[in-house]
Scaffold this motif. Structure first.
Motif, mmCIF file in Angstrom:
data_model
loop_
_atom_site.group_PDB
_atom_site.id
_atom_site.type_symbol
_atom_site.label_atom_id
_atom_site.label_comp_id
_atom_site.label_asym_id
_atom_site.label_seq_id
_atom_site.Cartn_x
_atom_site.Cartn_y
_atom_site.Cartn_z
ATOM 1 N N ILE A 11 -25.967 -13.538 118.081
ATOM 2 C CA ILE A 11 -27.344 -13.272 117.664
ATOM 3 C C ILE A 11 -27.636 -11.780 117.500
ATOM 4 C CG2 ILE A 11 -28.151 -15.387 118.755
ATOM 5 C CD1 ILE A 11 -29.359 -13.683 120.974
ATOM 6 N N LEU A 12 -26.722 -10.914 117.955
ATOM 7 C CA LEU A 12 -26.943 -9.477 117.796
ATOM 8 C C LEU A 12 -26.820 -9.050 116.342
ATOM 9 C CD1 LEU A 12 -25.060 -7.799 120.793
ATOM 10 C CD2 LEU A 12 -27.513 -7.670 120.312
ATOM 11 N N LYS A 13 -27.655 -8.101 115.962
ATOM 12 C CA LYS A 13 -27.529 -7.492 114.650
ATOM 13 C C LYS A 13 -26.260 -6.633 114.615
ATOM 14 C CE LYS A 13 -32.542 -7.090 113.914
ATOM 15 N NZ LYS A 13 -33.667 -6.124 113.770
ATOM 16 N N PRO A 14 -25.737 -6.339 113.418
ATOM 17 C CA PRO A 14 -24.630 -5.387 113.334
ATOM 18 C C PRO A 14 -25.025 -4.070 114.011
ATOM 19 C CG PRO A 14 -24.931 -6.509 111.242
ATOM 20 C CD PRO A 14 -26.095 -6.921 112.103
ATOM 21 N N ASP A 15 -24.128 -3.532 114.802
ATOM 22 C CA ASP A 15 -24.351 -2.310 115.593
ATOM 23 C C ASP A 15 -25.277 -2.547 116.775
ATOM 24 O OD1 ASP A 15 -22.730 -0.732 113.894
ATOM 25 O OD2 ASP A 15 -24.406 -0.466 112.517
ATOM 26 N N SER B 276 -16.771 -4.229 119.035
ATOM 27 C CA SER B 276 -15.934 -3.108 118.581
ATOM 28 C C SER B 276 -15.528 -2.215 119.736
ATOM 29 C CB SER B 276 -16.675 -2.290 117.519
ATOM 30 O OG SER B 276 -17.881 -1.754 118.042
ATOM 31 N N CYS B 277 -16.404 -2.086 120.743
ATOM 32 C CA CYS B 277 -16.032 -1.310 121.930
ATOM 33 C C CYS B 277 -16.906 -1.731 123.097
ATOM 34 C CB CYS B 277 -16.161 0.196 121.679
ATOM 35 S SG CYS B 277 -17.851 0.779 121.468
ATOM 36 N N THR B 278 -16.407 -1.518 124.306
ATOM 37 C CA THR B 278 -17.160 -1.792 125.523
ATOM 38 C C THR B 278 -17.018 -0.617 126.469
ATOM 39 O OG1 THR B 278 -16.924 -4.206 125.367
ATOM 40 C CG2 THR B 278 -17.399 -3.302 127.538
ATOM 41 N N GLU B 279 -18.115 0.110 126.666
ATOM 42 C CA GLU B 279 -18.134 1.223 127.605
ATOM 43 C C GLU B 279 -18.540 0.685 128.978
ATOM 44 O OE1 GLU B 279 -20.720 4.268 126.143
ATOM 45 O OE2 GLU B 279 -20.013 4.016 124.078
ATOM 46 N N THR B 280 -17.964 1.256 130.027
ATOM 47 C CA THR B 280 -18.240 0.760 131.380
ATOM 48 C C THR B 280 -18.586 1.912 132.313
ATOM 49 O OG1 THR B 280 -15.906 0.870 132.029
ATOM 50 C CG2 THR B 280 -16.693 -1.206 131.081
ATOM 51 N N ARG B 281 -19.338 1.579 133.340
ATOM 52 C CA ARG B 281 -19.700 2.548 134.372
ATOM 53 C C ARG B 281 -19.700 1.826 135.712
ATOM 54 N NH1 ARG B 281 -25.174 6.303 134.425
ATOM 55 N NH2 ARG B 281 -24.965 7.117 136.555
ATOM 56 N N LYS B 282 -18.832 2.247 136.603
ATOM 57 C CA LYS B 282 -18.759 1.621 137.923
ATOM 58 C C LYS B 282 -19.987 2.014 138.746
ATOM 59 C CE LYS B 282 -15.813 1.214 142.014
ATOM 60 N NZ LYS B 282 -14.514 1.600 142.632
ATOM 61 N N THR C 122 -20.096 -3.406 137.817
ATOM 62 C CA THR C 122 -19.870 -2.474 136.714
ATOM 63 C C THR C 122 -20.924 -2.716 135.640
ATOM 64 O OG1 THR C 122 -17.487 -2.388 137.130
ATOM 65 C CG2 THR C 122 -18.247 -1.755 134.919
ATOM 66 N N LEU C 123 -21.537 -1.652 135.156
ATOM 67 C CA LEU C 123 -22.448 -1.774 134.019
ATOM 68 C C LEU C 123 -21.627 -1.688 132.738
ATOM 69 C CD1 LEU C 123 -25.520 -1.878 133.160
ATOM 70 C CD2 LEU C 123 -25.206 0.542 132.628
ATOM 71 N N CYS C 124 -21.825 -2.651 131.851
ATOM 72 C CA CYS C 124 -21.081 -2.699 130.596
ATOM 73 C C CYS C 124 -22.041 -2.533 129.418
ATOM 74 C CB CYS C 124 -20.332 -4.025 130.464
ATOM 75 S SG CYS C 124 -19.174 -4.371 131.798
ATOM 76 N N VAL C 125 -21.609 -1.809 128.418
ATOM 77 C CA VAL C 125 -22.355 -1.674 127.167
ATOM 78 C C VAL C 125 -21.397 -2.023 126.038
ATOM 79 C CG1 VAL C 125 -23.691 -0.156 125.664
ATOM 80 C CG2 VAL C 125 -23.797 0.143 128.160
ATOM 81 N N SER C 126 -21.563 -3.230 125.487
ATOM 82 C CA SER C 126 -20.687 -3.719 124.422
ATOM 83 C C SER C 126 -21.405 -3.588 123.096
ATOM 84 C CB SER C 126 -20.309 -5.180 124.672
ATOM 85 O OG SER C 126 -19.579 -5.325 125.891
ATOM 86 N N THR C 127 -20.753 -2.949 122.116
ATOM 87 C CA THR C 127 -21.345 -2.699 120.801
ATOM 88 C C THR C 127 -20.719 -3.608 119.767
ATOM 89 O OG1 THR C 127 -21.725 -0.383 121.381
ATOM 90 C CG2 THR C 127 -21.802 -0.953 119.034
ATOM 91 N N LYS C 128 -21.572 -4.252 118.969
ATOM 92 C CA LYS C 128 -21.086 -5.179 117.947
ATOM 93 C C LYS C 128 -20.526 -4.420 116.759
ATOM 94 C CE LYS C 128 -22.471 -9.404 115.555
ATOM 95 N NZ LYS C 128 -23.495 -10.445 115.440
#
Length: 466
Positions: free
Chosen positions: A370-374, A428-434, A460-466
């Motif tokens: 359901i996420l938009k591109p980006d 496309s990528c997943t940034e993480t922060r413990k 861990t906090l995750c930020v996944s970008t479409k």
């Protein structure tokens, strides 16, 4: 030359169409009701930043508000009616009128108009007046709608759209906004918002699948997992309030920067306009964000339990109301979300994915769909430190002493395996922060926790970008 009076007329019309009072609009913009009154009377103009916020709130453009002509910019290029609107009207005059309005109205608005015309609750009446000022004489003649040509209807359509919007604009703005994002979970068709004379509000598709709004919550008929009726813990709203006002498990406040604060920083950086919270529960994570959001946005809470969402709707509307936020609650299965593809700017989850237990990965894939591109998913995950460490192995041994542990928790991930899964889903990528690490394992053969059994794990906090 800028016509302040006409701009004021447009702002007033759009405000009424959104179901807002002058005070309500002022609250959303963080200004005084007197400022709104001066705009609408033509005495003052909004600052350019406020023009942007008005355009977003009213789902239109700055040009539509500021243009010196009274006609509104079309919302779309559509010239035909949605099929569920066509089915509601039976005469050519009404059909021609609605077709002329199609570029200026959403499908939801067209369906509501079609229903009112079909039931005979709306009738178009035109009048023309001649005024002789020196004698203060006014003569009016009425023009039958059937006398209007299609060209004339197209010319008058912006004016009709404005008036109809004022007449039918009494539905909660958040429901109007979310209507453009929803699809039927049964047939996949677009959902439209309807209101009845008895104040019933509901969503329906062209195949007549019906989803009522009950106690402010859109009910998609979802039910909690058998044996996991956790919402029954709240005997009534007073019990729910005790939970909201409790300090919570101190374990989840650990870290040099708390998980809630780290997640908020990601939201603030992106300022998403549409935020969907997966498996909201009591909104313990979203509560932190809703007190800080300072830009207009639509926030959607989703959960299996209609009962808890009903309490959420009341609590956030009474005790944590944010004038920038339109809050909508959907009781639905988060492994099969009732949203069209590519409709949401940000998906958030405060342990919501994990609360879905064996459906966690289904919910995670739905968030991606359901996420938009980006678009981004911002969420916290309980991850293993290291499968090979003595501490982790001890905790896993203790976990497997819990009856049916794997049947409700599923697979446990470490950071590399989780990032690999995100890539397979399509991110496309997943940034993480413990945020904080594993607890030391106890020197015992008895698992130490009865509830929240994953609290021994690091977060861990995750930020996944479409």
């Amino acid at each position: 030359m800028i016509d302040r009076e006409q701009i004021g007329i447009r702002i007033a019309a759009l405000r009424k169409k959104a179901g807002l009072s002058q005070a309500g609009l002022a609250e959303k913009l963080g200004i005084s009701p007197q400022a709104v009154s001066k705009w609408e009377s033509g005495k003052n103009l909004p600052d350019i930043d406020l023009f942007r916020e008005l355009a977003w709130l009213f789902n239109t453009t700055i040009d539509c508000i500021a243009d010196t002509s009274l006609s509104f910019e079309p919302k779309s290029e559509q010239t035909s009616l949605p099929s569920n609107a066509t089915a509601l009207i039976h005469d050519n005059e009404s059909r021609s009128l609605l077709e002329s309005l199609a570029p200026y109205c959403s499908d939801t608005e067209l369906c509501n108009l079609a229903r009112e015309f079909g039931k005979g609750n709306l009738r178009l009446s035109l009048s023309a007046a001649l005024e002789k000022q020196d004698e203060q004489l006014v003569k009016t003649t009425f023009i039958p709608p059937e006398a209007l040509t299609k060209h004339t209807l197209r010319e008058l359509a912006p004016y009709f759209a404005k008036v109809f919007g004022e007449m039918l604009g009494d539905v909660e703005p958040g429901l109007c906004r979310v209507a453009n994002l929803l699809c039927c979970p049964i047939c996949g068709g677009n959902l439209s918002l309807y209101t009845q004379e008895n104040q019933e509000i509901y969503f329906s598709c062209k195949n007549s699948h019906h989803y009522p709004v009950i106690d402010g919550v859109v009910d998609f008929g979802s039910r909690e997992i058998p044996g996991e009726m956790w919402s029954q813990f709240f005997k009534n709203y007073d019990y729910y309030l005790r939970e909201q006002h409790a300090p919570g498990n101190p374990r989840y406040h650990q870290g040099s920067v708390s998980c809630s604060e780290a997640r908020w920083q990601e939201l603030k950086k992106r300022r998403p306009r549409v935020i969907l919270d997966i498996a909201s529960g009591t909104g313990s994570g979203l509560k932190y964000d809703l007190q800080r959001i300072n830009w207009p946005c639509l926030v959607i809470m989703t959960d299996l339990s209609h009962r808890v969402l009903k309490y959420n709707k009341r609590y956030f509307s009474e005790e944590l109301v944010n004038p920038y936020v339109d809050l909508v609650c959907l009781a639905c299965d988060c492994s099969c979300l009732p949203f069209a593809d590519h409709t949401v700017d940000m998906v958030v989850s405060h342990a919501g994915f994990e609360s879905m237990q064996l459906k966690m990965l289904d919910g995670f894939r739905e968030g991606y769909r359901i996420l938009k591109p980006d678009g981004t998913a911002v969420y916290n995950m309980s991850l293993l430190e290291d499968h090979n460490s003595a501490n982790t192995r001890k905790w896993l041994e203790l976990c497997h002493t819990i009856p049916d542990f794997t049947s409700f928790c599923g697979e446990l991930y470490d950071l590399p395996s989780w990032q690999n899964l995100c890539s397979r889903v399509g991110y496309s990528c997943t940034e993480t922060r413990k945020i904080y690490g594993e607890l030391p394992a106890p020197d015992t053969d008895v698992f130490p926790f009865q509830n929240e059994v994953l609290q021994w794990m690091g977060t861990t906090l995750c930020v996944s970008t479409k």
